[in-house]
Design a protein around this motif. Structure first.
Motif, PDB file in Angstrom:
ATOM      1  N   ARG A 218       0.840  -1.204   0.000  1.00  0.00           N
ATOM      2  CA  ARG A 218       0.000   0.000   0.000  1.00  0.00           C
ATOM      3  C   ARG A 218       0.873   1.252   0.000  1.00  0.00           C
ATOM      4  O   ARG A 218       2.061   1.183   0.316  1.00  0.00           O
ATOM      5  CB  ARG A 218      -0.892   0.005   1.247  1.00  0.00           C
ATOM      6  CG  ARG A 218      -1.846  -1.174   1.293  1.00  0.00           C
ATOM      7  CD  ARG A 218      -2.691  -1.103   2.522  1.00  0.00           C
ATOM      8  NE  ARG A 218      -1.825  -1.056   3.713  1.00  0.00           N
ATOM      9  CZ  ARG A 218      -2.172  -1.526   4.890  1.00  0.00           C
ATOM     10  NH1 ARG A 218      -3.339  -2.056   5.070  1.00  0.00           N
ATOM     11  NH2 ARG A 218      -1.354  -1.442   5.911  1.00  0.00           N
ATOM     12  N   PRO A 219       0.313   2.388  -0.302  1.00  0.00           N
ATOM     13  CA  PRO A 219       1.086   3.637  -0.190  1.00  0.00           C
ATOM     14  C   PRO A 219       1.511   3.875   1.264  1.00  0.00           C
ATOM     15  O   PRO A 219       0.812   3.477   2.200  1.00  0.00           O
ATOM     16  CB  PRO A 219       0.103   4.724  -0.638  1.00  0.00           C
ATOM     17  CG  PRO A 219      -0.942   4.011  -1.420  1.00  0.00           C
ATOM     18  CD  PRO A 219      -1.018   2.624  -0.870  1.00  0.00           C
TER      19      PRO A 219
ATOM     20  N   GLU B 255       1.471   6.392   3.092  1.00  0.00           N
ATOM     21  CA  GLU B 255       0.520   7.181   3.875  1.00  0.00           C
ATOM     22  C   GLU B 255      -0.548   6.308   4.529  1.00  0.00           C
ATOM     23  O   GLU B 255      -1.158   6.708   5.516  1.00  0.00           O
ATOM     24  CB  GLU B 255      -0.168   8.248   2.995  1.00  0.00           C
ATOM     25  CG  GLU B 255       0.778   9.292   2.435  1.00  0.00           C
ATOM     26  CD  GLU B 255       1.542   8.792   1.203  1.00  0.00           C
ATOM     27  OE1 GLU B 255       1.060   7.897   0.495  1.00  0.00           O
ATOM     28  OE2 GLU B 255       2.650   9.312   0.983  1.00  0.00           O
ATOM     29  N   GLU B 256      -0.802   5.132   3.983  1.00  0.00           N
ATOM     30  CA  GLU B 256      -1.846   4.245   4.507  1.00  0.00           C
ATOM     31  C   GLU B 256      -1.305   3.191   5.467  1.00  0.00           C
ATOM     32  O   GLU B 256      -2.064   2.362   5.963  1.00  0.00           O
ATOM     33  CB  GLU B 256      -2.555   3.545   3.344  1.00  0.00           C
ATOM     34  CG  GLU B 256      -3.322   4.480   2.447  1.00  0.00           C
ATOM     35  CD  GLU B 256      -3.990   3.744   1.296  1.00  0.00           C
ATOM     36  OE1 GLU B 256      -4.122   2.501   1.353  1.00  0.00           O
ATOM     37  OE2 GLU B 256      -4.381   4.419   0.327  1.00  0.00           O
ATOM     38  N   TYR B 257      -0.011   3.191   5.744  1.00  0.00           N
ATOM     39  CA  TYR B 257       0.559   2.203   6.666  1.00  0.00           C
ATOM     40  C   TYR B 257      -0.025   2.360   8.059  1.00  0.00           C
ATOM     41  O   TYR B 257      -0.304   3.455   8.522  1.00  0.00           O
ATOM     42  CB  TYR B 257       2.075   2.371   6.775  1.00  0.00           C
ATOM     43  CG  TYR B 257       2.883   1.813   5.628  1.00  0.00           C
ATOM     44  CD1 TYR B 257       2.289   1.175   4.549  1.00  0.00           C
ATOM     45  CD2 TYR B 257       4.258   1.922   5.630  1.00  0.00           C
ATOM     46  CE1 TYR B 257       3.040   0.681   3.510  1.00  0.00           C
ATOM     47  CE2 TYR B 257       5.027   1.421   4.599  1.00  0.00           C
ATOM     48  CZ  TYR B 257       4.413   0.798   3.539  1.00  0.00           C
ATOM     49  OH  TYR B 257       5.164   0.305   2.511  1.00  0.00           O
ATOM     50  N   THR B 258      -0.172   1.234   8.720  1.00  0.00           N
ATOM     51  CA  THR B 258      -0.480   1.238  10.145  1.00  0.00           C
ATOM     52  C   THR B 258       0.787   0.795  10.868  1.00  0.00           C
ATOM     53  O   THR B 258       1.650   0.137  10.288  1.00  0.00           O
ATOM     54  CB  THR B 258      -1.649   0.288  10.465  1.00  0.00           C
ATOM     55  OG1 THR B 258      -1.328  -1.025  10.018  1.00  0.00           O
ATOM     56  CG2 THR B 258      -2.932   0.746   9.804  1.00  0.00           C
ATOM     57  N   TYR B 259       0.887   1.144  12.142  1.00  0.00           N
ATOM     58  CA  TYR B 259       2.114   0.889  12.884  1.00  0.00           C
ATOM     59  C   TYR B 259       1.836   0.075  14.140  1.00  0.00           C
ATOM     60  O   TYR B 259       0.808   0.247  14.785  1.00  0.00           O
ATOM     61  CB  TYR B 259       2.800   2.213  13.247  1.00  0.00           C
ATOM     62  CG  TYR B 259       3.282   2.944  12.017  1.00  0.00           C
ATOM     63  CD1 TYR B 259       4.550   2.734  11.525  1.00  0.00           C
ATOM     64  CD2 TYR B 259       2.443   3.824  11.339  1.00  0.00           C
ATOM     65  CE1 TYR B 259       5.006   3.384  10.382  1.00  0.00           C
ATOM     66  CE2 TYR B 259       2.881   4.479  10.202  1.00  0.00           C
ATOM     67  CZ  TYR B 259       4.154   4.256   9.731  1.00  0.00           C
ATOM     68  OH  TYR B 259       4.579   4.894   8.597  1.00  0.00           O
TER      69      TYR B 259
ATOM     70  N   TRP C 201       3.519  -4.190   8.255  1.00  0.00           N
ATOM     71  CA  TRP C 201       4.031  -5.242   7.369  1.00  0.00           C
ATOM     72  C   TRP C 201       5.365  -5.776   7.881  1.00  0.00           C
ATOM     73  O   TRP C 201       5.613  -6.973   7.838  1.00  0.00           O
ATOM     74  CB  TRP C 201       4.161  -4.746   5.925  1.00  0.00           C
ATOM     75  CG  TRP C 201       5.216  -3.708   5.718  1.00  0.00           C
ATOM     76  CD1 TRP C 201       5.037  -2.361   5.714  1.00  0.00           C
ATOM     77  CD2 TRP C 201       6.608  -3.921   5.492  1.00  0.00           C
ATOM     78  NE1 TRP C 201       6.239  -1.719   5.501  1.00  0.00           N
ATOM     79  CE2 TRP C 201       7.221  -2.661   5.361  1.00  0.00           C
ATOM     80  CE3 TRP C 201       7.401  -5.051   5.377  1.00  0.00           C
ATOM     81  CZ2 TRP C 201       8.580  -2.497   5.134  1.00  0.00           C
ATOM     82  CZ3 TRP C 201       8.759  -4.899   5.143  1.00  0.00           C
ATOM     83  CH2 TRP C 201       9.332  -3.635   5.023  1.00  0.00           C
TER      84      TRP C 201
END
Length: 93
Positions: free
Chosen positions: A43-44, A46-50, A57
């Motif tokens: 995904r881009p 900006e859309e990452y979750t942490y 990921w």
């Protein structure tokens, strides 16, 4: 030269089974890593979750994947692998 009718050593059967288990674990590790790394990481940014400050990921593919594989290897060695002598019965050293 020994006859062709001689039985195959029983230790080869165990070694082959354990080798196949090792290959299966390695394939599982790769599929786990690839699935999370490219599944969540494609995904881009900006859309990452942490998770714990790491991209999800990376956390799931590398951190959780390593722990999962380590536990699986320990369990497989403890419950499925057998100790096999390297010398044949009757051999003297």
């Amino acid at each position: 030269m020994k006859g062709m009718q001689e039985k195959e050593d029983w230790r080869f059967k165990i070694a082959n089974r354990e080798a196949l288990i090792g290959v299966a674990l390695a394939l599982f590790n790769f599929v786990w890593w690839f699935g999370f790394a490219y599944g969540l990481g494609s995904r881009p940014v900006e859309e990452y979750t942490y998770v714990f400050g790491l991209p999800s990921w990376f956390f799931y593919s590398c951190i959780v994947g390593f722990i999962t594989i380590a536990v699986l290897v320990i369990l497989v060695v403890r419950f499925f692998f057998k100790e096999v002598p390297f010398t044949e019965e009757g051999d003297e050293q």
